[in-house]
Motif scaffolding. Structure first.
Motif, PDB file in Angstrom:
ATOM      1  N   ASP A  88     183.056  49.023   3.796  1.00  0.00           N
ATOM      2  CA  ASP A  88     183.719  49.730   2.688  1.00  0.00           C
ATOM      3  C   ASP A  88     184.255  48.748   1.650  1.00  0.00           C
ATOM      4  O   ASP A  88     184.061  48.920   0.446  1.00  0.00           O
ATOM      5  N   SER A  89     184.944  47.699   2.119  1.00  0.00           N
ATOM      6  CA  SER A  89     185.510  46.719   1.186  1.00  0.00           C
ATOM      7  C   SER A  89     185.756  45.396   1.891  1.00  0.00           C
ATOM      8  O   SER A  89     185.890  45.342   3.123  1.00  0.00           O
ATOM      9  N   ILE A  90     185.815  44.334   1.091  1.00  0.00           N
ATOM     10  CA  ILE A  90     186.128  42.988   1.583  1.00  0.00           C
ATOM     11  C   ILE A  90     187.169  42.382   0.651  1.00  0.00           C
ATOM     12  O   ILE A  90     186.957  42.312  -0.562  1.00  0.00           O
ATOM     13  N   PRO A 107     173.969  49.769  -0.342  1.00  0.00           N
ATOM     14  CA  PRO A 107     174.861  50.110  -1.460  1.00  0.00           C
ATOM     15  C   PRO A 107     174.090  50.293  -2.753  1.00  0.00           C
ATOM     16  O   PRO A 107     173.138  49.566  -3.036  1.00  0.00           O
ATOM     17  N   VAL A 108     174.523  51.284  -3.539  1.00  0.00           N
ATOM     18  CA  VAL A 108     173.937  51.499  -4.867  1.00  0.00           C
ATOM     19  C   VAL A 108     174.807  50.863  -5.941  1.00  0.00           C
ATOM     20  O   VAL A 108     174.390  50.746  -7.097  1.00  0.00           O
ATOM     21  N   LYS A 109     176.014  50.458  -5.565  1.00  0.00           N
ATOM     22  CA  LYS A 109     176.919  49.831  -6.516  1.00  0.00           C
ATOM     23  C   LYS A 109     177.861  48.897  -5.775  1.00  0.00           C
ATOM     24  O   LYS A 109     178.393  49.240  -4.722  1.00  0.00           O
ATOM     25  N   THR A 126     185.873  43.067  -3.045  1.00  0.00           N
ATOM     26  CA  THR A 126     184.522  43.600  -3.203  1.00  0.00           C
ATOM     27  C   THR A 126     184.480  44.998  -2.599  1.00  0.00           C
ATOM     28  O   THR A 126     184.807  45.184  -1.422  1.00  0.00           O
ATOM     29  N   ARG A 127     184.080  45.993  -3.421  1.00  0.00           N
ATOM     30  CA  ARG A 127     183.978  47.380  -2.962  1.00  0.00           C
ATOM     31  C   ARG A 127     182.525  47.837  -3.059  1.00  0.00           C
ATOM     32  O   ARG A 127     181.819  47.496  -4.012  1.00  0.00           O
ATOM     33  N   PHE A 128     182.120  48.631  -2.086  1.00  0.00           N
ATOM     34  CA  PHE A 128     180.733  49.071  -1.998  1.00  0.00           C
ATOM     35  C   PHE A 128     180.654  50.595  -2.141  1.00  0.00           C
ATOM     36  O   PHE A 128     181.452  51.322  -1.558  1.00  0.00           O
ATOM     37  N   THR A 129     179.671  51.059  -2.914  1.00  0.00           N
ATOM     38  CA  THR A 129     179.399  52.486  -3.064  1.00  0.00           C
ATOM     39  C   THR A 129     177.996  52.765  -2.546  1.00  0.00           C
ATOM     40  O   THR A 129     177.048  52.036  -2.881  1.00  0.00           O
ATOM     41  N   TYR A 130     177.868  53.824  -1.747  1.00  0.00           N
ATOM     42  CA  TYR A 130     176.599  54.136  -1.095  1.00  0.00           C
ATOM     43  C   TYR A 130     176.094  55.499  -1.547  1.00  0.00           C
ATOM     44  O   TYR A 130     176.871  56.340  -2.027  1.00  0.00           O
ATOM     45  N   PRO A 131     174.798  55.762  -1.394  1.00  0.00           N
ATOM     46  CA  PRO A 131     174.269  57.083  -1.776  1.00  0.00           C
ATOM     47  C   PRO A 131     174.889  58.184  -0.916  1.00  0.00           C
ATOM     48  O   PRO A 131     175.085  58.007   0.285  1.00  0.00           O
ATOM     49  N   LEU A 139     178.134  44.317  -9.974  1.00  0.00           N
ATOM     50  CA  LEU A 139     176.883  43.667  -9.607  1.00  0.00           C
ATOM     51  C   LEU A 139     175.784  44.715  -9.504  1.00  0.00           C
ATOM     52  O   LEU A 139     176.027  45.840  -9.072  1.00  0.00           O
ATOM     53  N   PRO A 140     174.583  44.370  -9.914  1.00  0.00           N
ATOM     54  CA  PRO A 140     173.470  45.334  -9.854  1.00  0.00           C
ATOM     55  C   PRO A 140     173.117  45.618  -8.393  1.00  0.00           C
ATOM     56  O   PRO A 140     173.339  44.835  -7.519  1.00  0.00           O
TER      57      PRO A 140
END
Length: 295
Positions: free
Chosen positions: A240-242, A275-277, A254-259, A294-295
């Protein structure tokens, strides 16, 4: 088990008991017979006999099987013996040893001795051939009781002062399925900073959050740390996050977004875990923070 089965048979055949008691004892006897048959059944254990290099080299490994234990006997390169093992007797209670001679019959040869007590590895010693009393390197292992596994490894100590310790969560745990690590600490020695990992659990199997912290000198309050948090996305466990922070200096999140959804096919779990984002926030604790995607 055989004694228990014989005792049940005696009760069934000779003792004056009711029909219901006989039926119950027969069920118990059948259960014990099934357990004994499972223990005595033949089983196939696969071991590596040959290791081949893409460049043409080949190593041959020989094994020995003793009372259900598979032990390495030797490793050879053609007719040249690279490793030779000498094993003591296998005992459930008490001490035994296994000694491996590396590069036997050469000036570079040395031995590695494994000390085993009550089926647990107690220590490993590296020493010159025949000089076990003066080891060049000595590693000791410590264990503790565990409700699920009987014994678990809690510490590894070396003669150079380095130490590795594991602390398991025990309070508030009823009938645990498996031991849960609460803290793992590495002390490298030689003046190097210690590294500690702390774990927060959700249920029996899932680590919800971990904290990695570098510990410096006593009284120092600028220890860097990393916090990793996990979550579930459609039943898939993902990061989820670091958070990476150097107290008094900088912080990076750092945060992660998933479909949210994925097609119901063989790739569903793979898609949900990618992750998508990725959003990275960096902050100098004395200036304004910056956000970068980040892409």
């Amino acid at each position: 088990m055989e004694a228990i089965i014989a005792n049940l048979t005696q009760w069934i055949d000779k003792e004056k008991i009711t029909r219901d008691q006989i039926t119950n004892l027969k069920k118990q006897r059948d259960t014990w017979k099934a357990e004994l048959a499972d223990i005595d059944r033949e089983s196939l254990v696969l071991v590596t006999s040959t290791i081949r290099s893409p460049h043409g080299g080949e190593l041959n490994l020989a094994w020995q099987g003793v009372d259900g234990h598979i032990r390495l006997d030797s490793i050879k390169d053609g007719s040249t013996v690279l490793l030779r093992a000498n094993h003591g007797s296998i005992v459930a209670q008490g001490s035994s040893q296994s000694t491996f001679t590396v590069w036997p019959d050469t000036p570079e040869g040395y031995e590695v001795t494994l000390d085993i007590r009550n089926c647990l590895l107690e220590s490993i010693k590296r020493h010159r051939i025949g000089q076990i009393q003066t080891p060049e390197r000595h590693v000791r292992f410590n264990y503790d009781y565990d409700l699920a596994l009987d014994r678990v490894l809690t510490g590894i100590a070396e003669e150079d002062g380095s130490l590795e310790v594991v602390h398991y969560k025990s309070k508030g745990v009823r009938n645990p399925v498996a031991p849960r690590v609460q803290m793992h600490t590495l002390v490298p020695g030689a003046g190097q900073p210690c590294i500690a990992h702390y774990y927060k659990w959700a249920g029996e199997y899932v680590v919800e959050k971990s904290l990695k912290q570098q510990l410096g000198s006593i009284g120092e309050d600028t220890w860097p740390f990393v916090i990793t948090t996990w979550t579930f996305n459609g039943g898939v466990r993902v990061v989820d996050s670091i958070i990476e922070e150097q107290p008094g200096d900088s912080r990076r999140i750092t945060r992660f977004t998933y479909p949210a959804t994925a097609p119901a096919n063989n790739y569903k779990h793979l898609i949900l875990s990618r992750p998508v984002k990725i959003e990275v926030t960096t902050e100098s604790l004395t200036t304004a923070s910056t956000v970068e995607q980040l892409p």
